[in-house]
Design a protein around this motif. Structure first.
Motif, PDB file in Angstrom:
ATOM      1  N   SER A 259       0.817  -1.215   0.000  1.00 10.96           N
ATOM      2  CA  SER A 259       0.000   0.000   0.000  1.00 10.96           C
ATOM      3  C   SER A 259       0.853   1.268   0.000  1.00 10.96           C
ATOM      4  O   SER A 259       0.350   2.349  -0.250  1.00 10.96           O
ATOM      5  CB  SER A 259      -0.944   0.001   1.207  1.00 10.96           C
ATOM      6  OG  SER A 259      -0.200  -0.007   2.411  1.00 10.96           O
ATOM      7  N   GLY A 260       2.152   1.128   0.286  1.00 17.19           N
ATOM      8  CA  GLY A 260       3.060   2.274   0.279  1.00 17.19           C
ATOM      9  C   GLY A 260       3.553   2.599  -1.120  1.00 17.19           C
ATOM     10  O   GLY A 260       3.004   2.136  -2.121  1.00 17.19           O
ATOM     11  N   ASP A 261       4.639   3.388  -1.181  1.00 11.12           N
ATOM     12  CA  ASP A 261       5.129   3.891  -2.467  1.00 11.12           C
ATOM     13  C   ASP A 261       6.136   2.955  -3.129  1.00 11.12           C
ATOM     14  O   ASP A 261       6.997   3.416  -3.896  1.00 11.12           O
ATOM     15  CB  ASP A 261       5.754   5.279  -2.277  1.00 11.12           C
ATOM     16  CG  ASP A 261       4.727   6.315  -1.851  1.00 11.12           C
ATOM     17  OD1 ASP A 261       3.526   6.053  -2.024  1.00 11.12           O
ATOM     18  OD2 ASP A 261       5.128   7.378  -1.334  1.00 11.12           O
ATOM     19  N   ALA A 262       6.083   1.667  -2.840  1.00  7.84           N
ATOM     20  CA  ALA A 262       6.984   0.701  -3.479  1.00  7.84           C
ATOM     21  C   ALA A 262       6.324  -0.674  -3.507  1.00  7.84           C
ATOM     22  O   ALA A 262       5.597  -1.047  -2.578  1.00  7.84           O
ATOM     23  CB  ALA A 262       8.311   0.623  -2.735  1.00  7.84           C
ATOM     24  N   HIS A 263       6.549  -1.406  -4.599  1.00  3.89           N
ATOM     25  CA  HIS A 263       6.237  -2.833  -4.668  1.00  3.89           C
ATOM     26  C   HIS A 263       7.564  -3.582  -4.741  1.00  3.89           C
ATOM     27  O   HIS A 263       8.606  -2.986  -5.049  1.00  3.89           O
ATOM     28  CB  HIS A 263       5.384  -3.154  -5.905  1.00  3.89           C
ATOM     29  CG  HIS A 263       4.113  -2.375  -5.998  1.00  3.89           C
ATOM     30  ND1 HIS A 263       3.166  -2.352  -4.994  1.00  3.89           N
ATOM     31  CD2 HIS A 263       3.617  -1.578  -6.988  1.00  3.89           C
ATOM     32  CE1 HIS A 263       2.144  -1.594  -5.358  1.00  3.89           C
ATOM     33  NE2 HIS A 263       2.397  -1.105  -6.557  1.00  3.89           N
ATOM     34  N   VAL A 281       2.550   6.403  -6.634  1.00  7.32           N
ATOM     35  CA  VAL A 281       2.081   6.860  -5.315  1.00  7.32           C
ATOM     36  C   VAL A 281       1.175   5.768  -4.760  1.00  7.32           C
ATOM     37  O   VAL A 281       0.192   5.379  -5.399  1.00  7.32           O
ATOM     38  CB  VAL A 281       1.304   8.195  -5.420  1.00  7.32           C
ATOM     39  CG1 VAL A 281       0.911   8.681  -4.027  1.00  7.32           C
ATOM     40  CG2 VAL A 281       2.134   9.248  -6.141  1.00  7.32           C
ATOM     41  N   GLY A 282       1.507   5.253  -3.570  1.00 13.93           N
ATOM     42  CA  GLY A 282       0.771   4.140  -2.981  1.00 13.93           C
ATOM     43  C   GLY A 282      -0.686   4.477  -2.702  1.00 13.93           C
ATOM     44  O   GLY A 282      -1.054   5.643  -2.498  1.00 13.93           O
ATOM     45  N   ILE A 288      -5.465  11.905  -2.921  1.00  9.75           N
ATOM     46  CA  ILE A 288      -4.080  12.380  -2.922  1.00  9.75           C
ATOM     47  C   ILE A 288      -3.857  13.478  -1.884  1.00  9.75           C
ATOM     48  O   ILE A 288      -2.753  13.654  -1.371  1.00  9.75           O
ATOM     49  CB  ILE A 288      -3.699  12.879  -4.349  1.00  9.75           C
ATOM     50  CG1 ILE A 288      -2.188  13.005  -4.497  1.00  9.75           C
ATOM     51  CG2 ILE A 288      -4.392  14.179  -4.695  1.00  9.75           C
ATOM     52  CD1 ILE A 288      -1.504  11.822  -5.060  1.00  9.75           C
ATOM     53  N   ASP A 289      -4.944  14.219  -1.518  1.00  9.78           N
ATOM     54  CA  ASP A 289      -4.783  15.316  -0.555  1.00  9.78           C
ATOM     55  C   ASP A 289      -5.008  14.867   0.893  1.00  9.78           C
ATOM     56  O   ASP A 289      -4.946  15.685   1.816  1.00  9.78           O
ATOM     57  CB  ASP A 289      -5.733  16.474  -0.904  1.00  9.78           C
ATOM     58  CG  ASP A 289      -7.196  16.025  -0.954  1.00  9.78           C
ATOM     59  OD1 ASP A 289      -7.442  14.800  -0.943  1.00  9.78           O
ATOM     60  OD2 ASP A 289      -8.083  16.899  -1.007  1.00  9.78           O
ATOM     61  N   ALA A 290      -5.286  13.583   1.105  1.00  2.68           N
ATOM     62  CA  ALA A 290      -5.492  13.081   2.472  1.00  2.68           C
ATOM     63  C   ALA A 290      -4.144  12.902   3.172  1.00  2.68           C
ATOM     64  O   ALA A 290      -3.159  12.513   2.540  1.00  2.68           O
ATOM     65  CB  ALA A 290      -6.242  11.761   2.434  1.00  2.68           C
ATOM     66  N   GLY A 299      -5.716   0.504   3.042  1.00  2.54           N
ATOM     67  CA  GLY A 299      -6.304   1.541   2.205  1.00  2.54           C
ATOM     68  C   GLY A 299      -7.071   0.947   1.046  1.00  2.54           C
ATOM     69  O   GLY A 299      -7.852   0.008   1.205  1.00  2.54           O
ATOM     70  N   ASN A 300      -6.844   1.472  -0.169  1.00  2.00           N
ATOM     71  CA  ASN A 300      -7.497   0.970  -1.378  1.00  2.00           C
ATOM     72  C   ASN A 300      -6.602   0.018  -2.161  1.00  2.00           C
ATOM     73  O   ASN A 300      -6.903  -0.339  -3.293  1.00  2.00           O
ATOM     74  CB  ASN A 300      -7.882   2.136  -2.295  1.00  2.00           C
ATOM     75  CG  ASN A 300      -9.023   2.942  -1.726  1.00  2.00           C
ATOM     76  OD1 ASN A 300      -9.839   2.424  -0.977  1.00  2.00           O
ATOM     77  ND2 ASN A 300      -9.073   4.216  -2.065  1.00  2.00           N
ATOM     78  N   SER A 301      -5.491  -0.376  -1.570  1.00  2.00           N
ATOM     79  CA  SER A 301      -4.517  -1.192  -2.288  1.00  2.00           C
ATOM     80  C   SER A 301      -4.948  -2.656  -2.334  1.00  2.00           C
ATOM     81  O   SER A 301      -5.730  -3.115  -1.502  1.00  2.00           O
ATOM     82  CB  SER A 301      -3.157  -1.060  -1.592  1.00  2.00           C
ATOM     83  OG  SER A 301      -2.171  -1.833  -2.228  1.00  2.00           O
ATOM     84  N   GLY A 302      -4.423  -3.394  -3.307  1.00  2.00           N
ATOM     85  CA  GLY A 302      -4.682  -4.828  -3.388  1.00  2.00           C
ATOM     86  C   GLY A 302      -4.916  -5.341  -4.800  1.00  2.00           C
ATOM     87  O   GLY A 302      -4.618  -6.476  -5.116  1.00  2.00           O
ATOM     88  N   GLU A 303      -5.458  -4.468  -5.667  1.00  2.00           N
ATOM     89  CA  GLU A 303      -5.770  -4.904  -7.037  1.00  2.00           C
ATOM     90  C   GLU A 303      -5.008  -4.094  -8.086  1.00  2.00           C
ATOM     91  O   GLU A 303      -5.292  -4.201  -9.271  1.00  2.00           O
ATOM     92  CB  GLU A 303      -7.275  -4.752  -7.298  1.00  2.00           C
ATOM     93  CG  GLU A 303      -8.152  -5.676  -6.510  1.00  2.00           C
ATOM     94  CD  GLU A 303      -8.321  -7.043  -7.181  1.00  2.00           C
ATOM     95  OE1 GLU A 303      -8.807  -7.112  -8.310  1.00  2.00           O
ATOM     96  OE2 GLU A 303      -7.944  -8.042  -6.551  1.00  2.00           O
TER      97      GLU A 303
END
Length: 401
Positions: A259-263, A281-282, A288-290, A299-303
């Motif tokens: 979910s961060g700025d790197a895979h 950007v993760g 983006i402004d949060a 967060g919204n990560s995963g897909e």
């Protein structure tokens, strides 16, 4: 000269479809060929979600059938939408208002999917797209299912839940045939042979590899995901939050989506950390402004991150809406004892494509066709722009004259 092959009705057989190798030139020429603005119903203005400034509803997951002919989306408006990849048309919309929808996965039939629920209970449902009926319920999880994958070789599938268990299932039976208890919420993946599966465990930064036939035994390999370059940014380093894992189609590597700025890319045989994919950007935040939270979260990560079918490239979404492509054909080769202090190769994007107005939270490469499907608040089909090729062919012809 032999006669052309014929079909059983005497007509000439159609030539086999042309295949094109993926190359750096082709990947940089991908352009949005079709954009579906109405792929998600807008949030009703009276709902609490709208008042909390969450922004528009998103598509949360996408899945292709085995042939790459169809793509199915699941969204926060509690709908499935089915599209044809070949005609670029919306085929049908199915509703699941009672149970919600998440993590749809095509089975090996192009008319059925399994999916997780977001309301009512944590049951996994086996759904017929043909007549919009449930074929089976898979009950057992006592918390939301956050990871769901279908075996590449048979009717098996597995699920990971916030109840800290992994369950192994078969489409033909409603009860699970295997259960793994873990110390934290797990994410799961099969390798391309279907004989090995991986379980990622957050908070412990471990990836456990199991033999499918002996899942009740200890994992045959335990990989520790530790990035020594994070200590150069802050100390103590911010923990890595894994949101997806996927084996490369050639089974040599494991892609860890975070979910961060790197895979990250790991060696699948010994567990060496080979590459850190940067430049996006993760999706830990929704907008983006949060502000960023102290502790990392899903967060919204995963897909948002996946392989191309030839294992040469990785494609990813980004919070700023862009589509990122990395060339991973020249990864370092490491063997022997794993040294957690060895820095990974830091890969910058081969190209960055201007994508969506909001987060591009789902990005998948078609398993059979040269196309990317990306989604956020809208859906986009990406195809190589052939007009540039035509210009180059014309220039070449002029040079020959």
């Amino acid at each position: 000269m032999p006669p052309p092959p014929t079909t059983s009705n005497g007509n000439a057989a159609a030539p086999p479809p042309a295949t094109i190798p993926l190359s750096n030139a082709l990947m940089t020429k991908l352009k949005p060929a079709k954009i579906f603005k109405g792929a998600v119903e807008p949030t009703p203005p009276s709902t609490p979600v709208a008042r909390s400034h969450q922004g528009p509803r998103h598509i949360t997951a996408i899945t292709f059938d085995d042939r790459g002919d169809q793509v199915l989306t699941a969204a926060e408006d509690e709908t499935f939408r089915l599209y044809s990849c070949k005609t670029g048309k919306h085929l049908k919309t199915l509703y699941s208002k009672k149970y919600g929808v998440d993590l749809p996965r095509f089975t090996h039939r192009h008319t059925t999917v399994v999916h997780a629920s977001t309301k009512e209970d944590d049951t996994i449902r086996y759904h017929s797209l043909h007549d919009n009926k449930y074929l089976q319920y898979f009950k057992g999880h006592s918390g939301r299912v956050v990871s769901l994958e279908v075996s590449p070789i048979d009717d098996g599938f597995m699920s990971g839940s916030v109840d800290k268990t992994v369950r192994l299932w078969d489409l033909r039976a409603p009860t699970c045939r295997g259960l793994l208890n873990l110390p934290a919420s797990p994410i799961v993946a099969y390798d391309s042979s279907g004989l090995v599966f991986a379980v990622g465990v957050n908070h412990y930064s471990r990836i456990l590899l199991y033999d499918q036939a002996n899942y009740d035994k200890d994992p045959f390999l335990t990989i520790t995901l530790e990035d020594p370059t994070l200590a150069l940014v802050s100390y103590p380093p911010r923990p890595i939050y894994m949101t997806s894992i996927s084996f490369s189609p050639n089974a040599k590597y494991i892609l860890v989506g975070c979910s961060g700025d790197a895979h990250y890319i790991l060696d699948a045989f010994e567990g060496h950390l080979l590459a850190k994919l940067e430049g996006h950007v993760g999706l830990e935040r929704r907008r983006i402004d949060a502000p960023q939270t102290i502790d990392p979260s899903k967060g919204n990560s995963g897909e948002e991150v996946s392989w191309t079918p030839d294992s040469k490239y990785v494609v990813s979404g980004s919070l700023n809406g862009k589509i990122i492509i990395w060339d991973v054909q020249n990864l370092p080769v490491r063997s022997g004892v794993v040294d957690l202090k060895t820095h990974p190769t830091r890969l910058q994007p081969l190209t960055t494509l201007d994508g969506h107005p909001g987060p591009s939270r789902c990005v998948r490469f078609n398993p059979r066709l040269a196309m990317i499907v990306s989604a956020g608040a809208e859906l986009a089909f990406w195809l190589p722009d052939q007009s540039a090729d035509n210009d180059e062919i014309a220039k070449e012809l002029l040079r020959k004259k």
